[in-house]
Design a protein around this motif. Structure first.
Motif, PDB file in Angstrom:
ATOM      1  N   LEU A   1      38.773  41.542 -25.292  1.00 38.00           N
ATOM      2  CA  LEU A   1      39.723  42.420 -24.611  1.00 38.00           C
ATOM      3  C   LEU A   1      41.142  41.855 -24.687  1.00 38.00           C
ATOM      4  CD1 LEU A   1      40.138  44.994 -22.981  1.00 38.00           C
ATOM      5  CD2 LEU A   1      39.541  43.722 -20.915  1.00 38.00           C
ATOM      6  N   SER A   2      41.251  40.527 -24.667  1.00 41.31           N
ATOM      7  CA  SER A   2      42.574  39.895 -24.702  1.00 41.31           C
ATOM      8  C   SER A   2      43.257  40.044 -26.057  1.00 41.31           C
ATOM      9  CB  SER A   2      42.455  38.410 -24.352  1.00 41.31           C
ATOM     10  OG  SER A   2      41.653  37.737 -25.317  1.00 41.31           O
ATOM     11  N   LEU A   3      42.518  40.481 -27.078  1.00 41.22           N
ATOM     12  CA  LEU A   3      43.118  40.665 -28.399  1.00 41.22           C
ATOM     13  C   LEU A   3      44.016  41.897 -28.457  1.00 41.22           C
ATOM     14  CD1 LEU A   3      40.058  39.900 -30.722  1.00 41.22           C
ATOM     15  CD2 LEU A   3      42.024  38.420 -30.258  1.00 41.22           C
TER      16      LEU A   3
ATOM     17  N   MET B   1      50.523  43.798 -33.749  1.00 40.19           N
ATOM     18  CA  MET B   1      50.125  44.452 -32.508  1.00 40.19           C
ATOM     19  C   MET B   1      48.769  45.121 -32.675  1.00 40.19           C
ATOM     20  SD  MET B   1      51.924  47.702 -30.562  1.00 40.19           S
ATOM     21  CE  MET B   1      53.512  46.891 -30.445  1.00 40.19           C
ATOM     22  N   ASN B   2      47.886  44.899 -31.718  1.00 36.14           N
ATOM     23  CA  ASN B   2      46.595  45.575 -31.689  1.00 36.14           C
ATOM     24  C   ASN B   2      46.574  46.557 -30.522  1.00 36.14           C
ATOM     25  OD1 ASN B   2      45.457  44.043 -33.836  1.00 36.14           O
ATOM     26  ND2 ASN B   2      45.055  42.371 -32.407  1.00 36.14           N
ATOM     27  N   VAL B   3      46.267  47.810 -30.817  1.00 36.17           N
ATOM     28  CA  VAL B   3      46.221  48.845 -29.798  1.00 36.17           C
ATOM     29  C   VAL B   3      44.818  49.418 -29.740  1.00 36.17           C
ATOM     30  CG1 VAL B   3      47.103  51.117 -29.104  1.00 36.17           C
ATOM     31  CG2 VAL B   3      48.655  49.431 -30.127  1.00 36.17           C
ATOM     32  N   LEU B   4      44.291  49.564 -28.531  1.00 39.71           N
ATOM     33  CA  LEU B   4      42.982  50.178 -28.307  1.00 39.71           C
ATOM     34  C   LEU B   4      43.193  51.508 -27.606  1.00 39.71           C
ATOM     35  CD1 LEU B   4      39.816  49.914 -28.165  1.00 39.71           C
ATOM     36  CD2 LEU B   4      40.155  48.841 -25.923  1.00 39.71           C
ATOM     37  N   ILE B   5      42.603  52.572 -28.148  1.00 43.10           N
ATOM     38  CA  ILE B   5      42.646  53.876 -27.476  1.00 43.10           C
ATOM     39  C   ILE B   5      41.210  54.263 -27.152  1.00 43.10           C
ATOM     40  CG2 ILE B   5      42.777  55.134 -29.685  1.00 43.10           C
ATOM     41  CD1 ILE B   5      44.556  57.195 -28.107  1.00 43.10           C
ATOM     42  N   ILE B   6      40.941  54.541 -25.877  1.00 45.20           N
ATOM     43  CA  ILE B   6      39.549  54.576 -25.420  1.00 45.20           C
ATOM     44  C   ILE B   6      39.401  55.528 -24.239  1.00 45.20           C
ATOM     45  CG2 ILE B   6      39.907  52.595 -23.864  1.00 45.20           C
ATOM     46  CD1 ILE B   6      37.081  51.615 -24.680  1.00 45.20           C
ATOM     47  N   HIS B   7      38.214  56.108 -24.120  1.00 49.12           N
ATOM     48  CA  HIS B   7      37.888  56.965 -22.982  1.00 49.12           C
ATOM     49  C   HIS B   7      36.378  57.117 -22.942  1.00 49.12           C
ATOM     50  CE1 HIS B   7      38.069  60.246 -20.073  1.00 49.12           C
ATOM     51  NE2 HIS B   7      39.358  60.038 -19.954  1.00 49.12           N
ATOM     52  N   THR B   8      35.849  57.244 -21.737  1.00 48.54           N
ATOM     53  CA  THR B   8      34.409  57.349 -21.591  1.00 48.54           C
ATOM     54  C   THR B   8      33.851  58.695 -22.023  1.00 48.54           C
ATOM     55  OG1 THR B   8      32.563  57.013 -20.058  1.00 48.54           O
ATOM     56  CG2 THR B   8      34.493  58.153 -19.201  1.00 48.54           C
ATOM     57  N   THR B   9      34.738  59.696 -22.185  1.00 52.50           N
ATOM     58  CA  THR B   9      34.275  61.006 -22.614  1.00 52.50           C
ATOM     59  C   THR B   9      34.991  61.420 -23.898  1.00 52.50           C
ATOM     60  OG1 THR B   9      33.874  63.274 -21.875  1.00 52.50           O
ATOM     61  CG2 THR B   9      36.007  62.336 -21.334  1.00 52.50           C
ATOM     62  N   GLY B  10      34.432  62.421 -24.584  1.00 53.16           N
ATOM     63  CA  GLY B  10      35.039  62.917 -25.811  1.00 53.16           C
ATOM     64  C   GLY B  10      36.007  64.060 -25.541  1.00 53.16           C
ATOM     65  N   SER B  11      36.628  64.528 -26.604  1.00 50.71           N
ATOM     66  CA  SER B  11      37.503  65.712 -26.552  1.00 50.71           C
ATOM     67  C   SER B  11      38.696  65.551 -25.628  1.00 50.71           C
ATOM     68  CB  SER B  11      36.683  66.951 -26.145  1.00 50.71           C
ATOM     69  OG  SER B  11      35.617  67.163 -27.036  1.00 50.71           O
ATOM     70  N   VAL B  12      39.265  64.341 -25.571  1.00 56.76           N
ATOM     71  CA  VAL B  12      40.505  64.153 -24.816  1.00 56.76           C
ATOM     72  C   VAL B  12      41.674  63.861 -25.750  1.00 56.76           C
ATOM     73  CG1 VAL B  12      39.424  63.424 -22.663  1.00 56.76           C
ATOM     74  CG2 VAL B  12      39.948  61.709 -24.417  1.00 56.76           C
ATOM     75  N   GLY B  13      41.425  63.918 -27.067  1.00 57.13           N
ATOM     76  CA  GLY B  13      42.509  63.770 -28.034  1.00 57.13           C
ATOM     77  C   GLY B  13      42.735  62.367 -28.554  1.00 57.13           C
ATOM     78  N   LYS B  14      41.765  61.455 -28.387  1.00 58.80           N
ATOM     79  CA  LYS B  14      41.962  60.073 -28.839  1.00 58.80           C
ATOM     80  C   LYS B  14      42.291  59.995 -30.332  1.00 58.80           C
ATOM     81  CE  LYS B  14      38.028  58.271 -27.745  1.00 58.80           C
ATOM     82  NZ  LYS B  14      37.363  59.557 -27.429  1.00 58.80           N
ATOM     83  N   SER B  15      41.452  60.643 -31.149  1.00 57.76           N
ATOM     84  CA  SER B  15      41.628  60.528 -32.598  1.00 57.76           C
ATOM     85  C   SER B  15      42.912  61.202 -33.069  1.00 57.76           C
ATOM     86  CB  SER B  15      40.418  61.128 -33.319  1.00 57.76           C
ATOM     87  OG  SER B  15      39.239  60.418 -33.003  1.00 57.76           O
TER      88      SER B  15
ATOM     89  N   GLU C   1      35.622  40.306 -35.985  1.00 57.21           N
ATOM     90  CA  GLU C   1      36.046  39.477 -37.117  1.00 57.21           C
ATOM     91  C   GLU C   1      37.112  40.195 -37.936  1.00 57.21           C
ATOM     92  OE1 GLU C   1      32.473  38.598 -39.209  1.00 57.21           O
ATOM     93  OE2 GLU C   1      31.815  37.055 -37.783  1.00 57.21           O
ATOM     94  N   GLN C   2      36.918  41.497 -38.174  1.00 57.59           N
ATOM     95  CA  GLN C   2      37.902  42.276 -38.920  1.00 57.59           C
ATOM     96  C   GLN C   2      39.236  42.332 -38.173  1.00 57.59           C
ATOM     97  OE1 GLN C   2      37.890  43.554 -41.983  1.00 57.59           O
ATOM     98  NE2 GLN C   2      39.997  44.239 -41.622  1.00 57.59           N
ATOM     99  N   LEU C   3      39.162  42.485 -36.865  1.00 58.77           N
ATOM    100  CA  LEU C   3      40.379  42.539 -36.056  1.00 58.77           C
ATOM    101  C   LEU C   3      41.136  41.209 -36.134  1.00 58.77           C
ATOM    102  CD1 LEU C   3      41.741  44.609 -34.139  1.00 58.77           C
ATOM    103  CD2 LEU C   3      40.634  43.409 -32.244  1.00 58.77           C
ATOM    104  N   MET C   4      40.396  40.113 -36.104  1.00 60.37           N
ATOM    105  CA  MET C   4      41.029  38.795 -36.180  1.00 60.37           C
ATOM    106  C   MET C   4      41.578  38.533 -37.578  1.00 60.37           C
ATOM    107  SD  MET C   4      38.278  36.716 -33.813  1.00 60.37           S
ATOM    108  CE  MET C   4      39.205  35.193 -33.680  1.00 60.37           C
ATOM    109  N   MET C   5      40.898  39.054 -38.587  1.00 57.82           N
ATOM    110  CA  MET C   5      41.380  38.898 -39.963  1.00 57.82           C
ATOM    111  C   MET C   5      42.673  39.667 -40.188  1.00 57.82           C
ATOM    112  SD  MET C   5      39.469  36.959 -41.981  1.00 57.82           S
ATOM    113  CE  MET C   5      39.680  37.603 -43.654  1.00 57.82           C
ATOM    114  N   ALA C   6      42.883  40.693 -39.395  1.00 53.64           N
ATOM    115  CA  ALA C   6      44.070  41.542 -39.542  1.00 53.64           C
ATOM    116  C   ALA C   6      45.276  40.964 -38.816  1.00 53.64           C
ATOM    117  CB  ALA C   6      43.765  42.946 -39.033  1.00 53.64           C
ATOM    118  N   GLU C   7      45.181  39.721 -38.355  1.00 54.44           N
ATOM    119  CA  GLU C   7      46.282  39.083 -37.644  1.00 54.44           C
ATOM    120  C   GLU C   7      47.577  39.210 -38.443  1.00 54.44           C
ATOM    121  OE1 GLU C   7      48.098  37.214 -34.542  1.00 54.44           O
ATOM    122  OE2 GLU C   7      45.980  37.729 -34.627  1.00 54.44           O
TER     123      GLU C   7
END
Length: 256
Positions: free
Chosen positions: A92-94, A1-15, A60-66
């Motif tokens: 995006l489809s990954l 499973m590949n999960v993306l956590i993203i936001h256009t601004t900082g300090s919303v707790g992503k990390s 490439e790293q993401l695909m290698m982590a299949e």
């Protein structure tokens, strides 16, 4: 499973969410698209770092982590370039799931809406979108959670592609301020099985020595960590991205 956590601004707790909510329950490798701020590594987690301009190397790293679970945390300073690269290169489809955190400040809600609409316009399958409400006041019957997140829920009513689970939230957790103030990391707390309550008792009568204060500080951290794990377990279940693969080992501390 590949999960993306993203936001256009900082300090919303992503990390924070990547390090303490997602990684322990997915057993995932952490990838960070960042060049100006500290990410999940400040919680004692190993992180593989990229910049958005290194997008091809990252993909490439993401695909290698299949076959391996991954979590990608995109820093706000890299958001625009990252999305641009996805549009011209693909990728995006990954991602099985794309998580967008939101806090209750009006401006943050508007920026969350911008983030979501940008991703949907880039081709994100709405069924892969997850919104997690962060640092919330515990909802009550008299003040349900959609009162504090009125703009976000109003957008979801207008756009059926946006589904928000009002039970998918993380309250404000004092543990993290305690960790920062005392130089503790999440992994250190989980790994430390010392009975600090016993040490506090043994040091009774010695006054408020630095050593005794340290025992109390770490006992308090262990107790808050046990509560935090239970809260995060519930939030992960509500996130609905599949069963947890690995869970943090519960810390049971008698606070009395």
């Amino acid at each position: 499973m590949n999960v993306l956590i993203i936001h256009t601004t900082g300090s919303v707790g992503k990390s924070t969410l990547a390090a303490v909510l997602l990684r322990p329950r997915l057993g995932a490798e952490l990838l960070s698209i960042e060049n100006s701020n500290f990410g999940a590594e400040r919680y004692g987690e190993p992180v593989r770092l990229f910049e958005a301009q290194d997008y091809l190397a990252y993909i490439e790293q993401l695909m290698m982590a299949e076959g391996t679970n991954t979590i990608t945390d995109v820093g706000s300073s890299n958001f625009t370039e990252f999305v641009h690269q996805m549009l011209i290169v693909g990728g995006l489809s990954l991602f099985d799931y794309v998580i967008v955190p939101c806090e209750k400040q009006d401006r943050t809600q508007l920026e969350t809406i911008t983030t979501i609409q940008t991703l949907l316009n880039a081709g994100l399958d709405p069924s892969r979108l997850r919104v997690i409400l962060n640092k919330v006041s515990i909802p009550t019957p008299r003040r349900p959670i959609d009162v504090d997140f009125a703009a976000l829920f109003a957008e979801a009513e207008k756009d059926p592609r946006i589904q928000i689970n009002p039970n998918c939230y993380v309250p404000t957790l004092p543990l993290f301020a305690h960790m920062a103030a005392n130089g503790l990391t999440w992994q250190n707390i989980l790994a430390d099985k010392t009975d600090y309550r016993a040490l506090v008792r043994e040091s009774k009568g010695q006054g408020n020595t630095m050593e005794r204060i340290e025992y109390v500080t770490k006992q308090l951290a262990q107790g808050m960590a046990a509560q935090t794990i239970a809260i995060l377990d519930r939030a992960f279940e509500e996130l609905d991205i599949g069963p947890a693969v690995i869970t943090d080992e519960a810390i049971v501390v008698d606070m009395e």
